[in-house]
Design an enzyme around this catalytic site. Structure first.
Site, PDB file in Angstrom:
ATOM      1  N   HIS A 147       0.949  -1.215   0.001  1.00 49.87           N
ATOM      2  CA  HIS A 147      -0.706  -0.253   0.142  1.00 49.87           C
ATOM      3  C   HIS A 147       0.610   1.539   0.206  1.00 49.87           C
ATOM      4  CE1 HIS A 147      -3.494  -2.036   0.893  1.00 49.87           C
ATOM      5  NE2 HIS A 147      -2.575  -2.577   1.506  1.00 49.87           N
ATOM      6  N   LYS A 175     -10.138  -1.175   3.394  1.00 49.90           N
ATOM      7  CA  LYS A 175      -9.993  -0.898   2.953  1.00 49.90           C
ATOM      8  C   LYS A 175     -11.120  -0.946   1.958  1.00 49.90           C
ATOM      9  CE  LYS A 175      -5.591  -0.245   3.816  1.00 49.90           C
ATOM     10  NZ  LYS A 175      -5.450  -0.972   4.739  1.00 49.90           N
ATOM     11  N   ARG A 177      -7.681 -11.173   9.890  1.00 53.86           N
ATOM     12  CA  ARG A 177      -7.865 -10.020  10.387  1.00 53.86           C
ATOM     13  C   ARG A 177      -7.361  -9.925  11.636  1.00 53.86           C
ATOM     14  NH1 ARG A 177     -11.635  -8.271   6.590  1.00 53.86           N
ATOM     15  NH2 ARG A 177     -10.721  -7.212   4.966  1.00 53.86           N
ATOM     16  N   ILE A 188      -1.392  -6.620  14.192  1.00 53.88           N
ATOM     17  CA  ILE A 188      -0.697  -6.607  12.547  1.00 53.88           C
ATOM     18  C   ILE A 188      -1.515  -6.414  11.865  1.00 53.88           C
ATOM     19  CG2 ILE A 188       1.000  -7.021  10.849  1.00 53.88           C
ATOM     20  CD1 ILE A 188       2.261  -5.350  13.975  1.00 53.88           C
ATOM     21  N   SER A 216      -3.858  -5.341   8.314  1.00 52.97           N
ATOM     22  CA  SER A 216      -3.764  -4.212   7.174  1.00 52.97           C
ATOM     23  C   SER A 216      -2.899  -2.816   7.683  1.00 52.97           C
ATOM     24  CB  SER A 216      -4.807  -4.605   5.703  1.00 52.97           C
ATOM     25  OG  SER A 216      -4.231  -3.843   4.798  1.00 52.97           O
ATOM     26  N   CYS A 243       3.288 -29.011 -14.467  1.00 54.51           N
ATOM     27  CA  CYS A 243       1.993 -28.019 -14.504  1.00 54.51           C
ATOM     28  C   CYS A 243       2.254 -27.201 -15.353  1.00 54.51           C
ATOM     29  CB  CYS A 243       2.357 -27.250 -13.411  1.00 54.51           C
ATOM     30  SG  CYS A 243       0.492 -26.101 -12.819  1.00 54.51           S
ATOM     31  N   CYS A 289      -1.540 -32.003 -12.811  1.00 52.16           N
ATOM     32  CA  CYS A 289      -0.414 -32.015 -12.258  1.00 52.16           C
ATOM     33  C   CYS A 289      -0.185 -33.285 -10.922  1.00 52.16           C
ATOM     34  CB  CYS A 289       0.820 -31.072 -12.112  1.00 52.16           C
ATOM     35  SG  CYS A 289       0.176 -29.436 -11.318  1.00 52.16           S
TER      36      CYS A 289
END
Ligand code: FAD
Length: 574
Positions: A131, A338, A399, A424, A426, A492, A534
């Site tokens: 950000h 946000k 979060r 901690i 965002s 893959c 895969c």
């Protein structure tokens, strides 16, 4: 917050079931409620944004059962008697970045995580956006560290060999008055909040940058410093570099308790033995409050907040080249998000999301259709060409905010040998390179109270990345395959990942020999087919390299079995 006023309001709202009081420099909110959203609202009511006087949630929740924390499914004595200088609890971006910074000093660093791999909580379940800091006011740690962290990203990712691109973020508003208010808002962010790259785009510039934006927007705000990174690859890279510089990482290792005497942590109990650290770093994400309680230093609370993202097929990647979203000038939705966006990822998918939903379940990673619907409804206001039928997978992260909505980066208040890196949320991913530096310095300062701490003379910040065959020129690819033909065996097909890269992941400093462990390191199974083609080959390569029988190779952890017997011809059911 004036406590008398808060208590009057609590009385009015919850009829005496909840009360707040001040104790030891924090506000304890006590009582009993049966609605989790009411508990969050009551605590928010007693809190002051960005204050260091934290709200501690002591309200008993009677409306459901708070699930037990997921634990590793075994016990052993692998760490019994270990005496590290620093024990870091938590292998997300916070723990891994601080562990790496600590290895710049001559210290014995041990990082533990309860999960079978790093980055399985918030740090592996986010948008990967670096950000610019454009939505934060001054005077809080999030603002300080997002600005510093953003600037550090280029160098850190180069050192750690992790792909990072500054793609820019453009937000446009359909609201009345946008032509006047967006420039004012941008001016405020640039000159008052010091987000120096903020620019205003007129209609022409906006559509040049974002040609697939829905018609009708007249003005936009642009932050070219916004970047994108693969968050789990960054965590793994940080931890691998820490290991290269002498740290030990112990997965499947859960801290379950501590012995604290006279304000000092003496012993730390884990499912792998008792550890005797000189200093403990609490980087436990949504569990940071629980770890603080073990350290007898619980002065804050975490209220988990879920967010869901959808990952789109790469064919939609061209729709948005950076990060875009509609900016509502008059915000009526939930606070503290946000609002999400459309993110062009570092691997060229689009990521759509996230939303924000309060929850009492710290490890509820379930994705609800209602979340996807809400996110799409919102993001289609910006680009209506995004469709749910192009989703290849989705994920949900939780979060870890405090009620004050700021980071906690400080030494214990009652217990001397603990550092908390809590709350901690965002933009924690963005801020991590910067706060890791400061917190490592703080740790060293504390350790120096007891004895001299010297620099690590052998510290090397460079981690060599695994070569990505698909990104090489034909000549480079040819040379690599000549050196090692395994790079010519594509396993893959969606992501064009070779056997050589998978073997490199298994040879890496932190080998996690599971399907998801390999997937997170070199991406087989990340594409459109999500591993349908895969996965059997990946299992075979893991089995051949490690000697683990194919049927015992798991998706993740020790119990995530994929097949329960021999395959065709083996005599048992596949
Ligand atoms: C949906 C969503 C989108 C986001 N988008 C962005 C973004 O675009 N940009 C940005 O900057 N930030 C973003 N964030 C925020 C960012 O993801 C977090 O700030 C960051 O990942 C937090 O990292 P952490 O290491 O502190 O916590 P975590 O990643 O949660 O790590 C904590 C670790 O501690 C371990 N642990 C817990 N308790 C114990 C114990 N007792 N013993 C041992 N181990 C334990 C857990 O297993 C876990 O691995 C987003 C978050 C979410 C959920």
């Amino acid at each position: 917050m004036d406590l008398k006023k808060a208590n009057r309001k609590l009385e009015e709202l919850y009829g005496g079931k909840v009360r707040a009081r001040e104790e030891d420099g924090c506000i304890r909110v006590e009582g009993e409620l049966d609605d989790w959203n009411d508990i969050v609202a009551a605590c928010v009511l007693c809190s002051t944004r960005y204050s260091k006087k934290h709200v501690v949630n002591d309200i008993t929740f009677t409306g459901g059962k708070i699930p037990e924390t997921r634990r590793p499914p075994f016990e052993d004595d692998a760490l019994e008697g270990r005496r590290p200088d620093v024990l870091v609890i938590g292998g997300g971006i916070t723990g891994a970045s601080v562990a790496r910074e600590l290895t710049k000093w001559d210290l014995d660093v041990l990082l533990v995580d309860k999960e079978p791999d790093l980055s399985l909580h918030g740090s592996g379940r986010n948008d990967g956006q670096v950000h610019p800091g454009v939505d934060l006011g001054n005077g809080n740690l999030k603002h300080e560290y997002v600005l510093k962290g953003n600037r550090m990203y280029g160098k850190v990712c180069e050192e750690l060999g992790v792909p990072f691109r500054r793609v820019g973020q453009y937000g446009s508003s359909p609201d009345k008055g946008a032509r006047i208010l967006v420039p004012l808002y941008a001016y405020w962010r640039k000159y008052v909040n010091h987000v120096s790259d903020t620019r205003v785009l007129n209609e022409k510039q906006l559509y040049e940058l974002d040609p697939n934006l829905n018609p009708g927007f007249k003005v936009g705000m642009y932050n070219p410093s916004t970047g994108i990174v693969s968050p789990y690859e960054l965590v793994i890279a940080y931890a691998e570099n820490a290991i290269q510089n002498g740290a030990q990482v112990s997965l499947d290792t859960m801290v379950t308790g501590m012995k604290v005497e006279e304000g000092v942590i003496k012993e730390v109990y884990t499912n792998r033995g008792t550890v005797y650290p000189r200093l403990v770093i609490n980087a436990a994400g949504v569990f940071a409050e629980d770890v603080a309680a073990m350290a007898q230093d619980r002065f804050f609370s975490i209220h988990p907040r879920k967010g869901t993202n959808s990952i789109m097929d790469k064919k939609t990647g061209h729709l948005v080249e950076g990060v875009t979203g509609v900016k509502r000038l008059f915000h009526s939705g939930p606070k503290n998000t946000k609002g999400g966006g459309i993110v062009h990822t570092v691997h060229d998918n689009l990521l759509i999301g996230p939303d924000a939903v309060e929850t009492y379940e710290k490890e509820n990673f379930a994705t609800e259709q209602s979340s996807i619907d809400a996110v799409f409804a919102k993001q289609r206001e910006a680009v209506s060409a995004i469709k749910q039928s192009d989703i290849i997978t989705y994920f949900t992260g939780v979060r870890a905010p405090t009620f004050e909505e700021d980071f906690i980066l400080e030494r214990g208040r009652k217990t001397k040998n603990v550092l908390h890196m809590a709350g901690i949320q965002s933009p924690g991913l963005t801020a991590a390179p910067a706060f890791a530096l400061d917190m490592a310095e703080m740790a060293v300062k504390i350790l120096k109270e007891e004895r001299e701490v010297r620099k690590n003379p052998d510290y090397d910040p460079i981690r060599k990345p695994i070569p990505q065959v698909k990104d090489l020129s034909p000549e480079e690819r040819d040379a690599l395959i000549k050196k090692d033909p395994d790079y010519g065996v594509i396993v893959c097909r969606c992501e064009e990942i070779s056997k050589g890269e998978i073997l490199d992941a298994l040879r890496s400093p932190l080998c996690v020999p599971t399907v998801d462990g390999v997937k997170k390191r070199v991406r087989p199974g990340m594409g459109r087919c999500q591993g349908s083609f895969c996965m059997p080959q990946v299992i075979r390569i893991i089995s051949e390299y490690t000697g683990i029988p194919e049927e015992e190779v798991t998706k993740s952890g020790r119990r995530g079995f994929i097949s329960y017997g021999k395959k065709k011809g083996g005599g048992e059911n596949g």
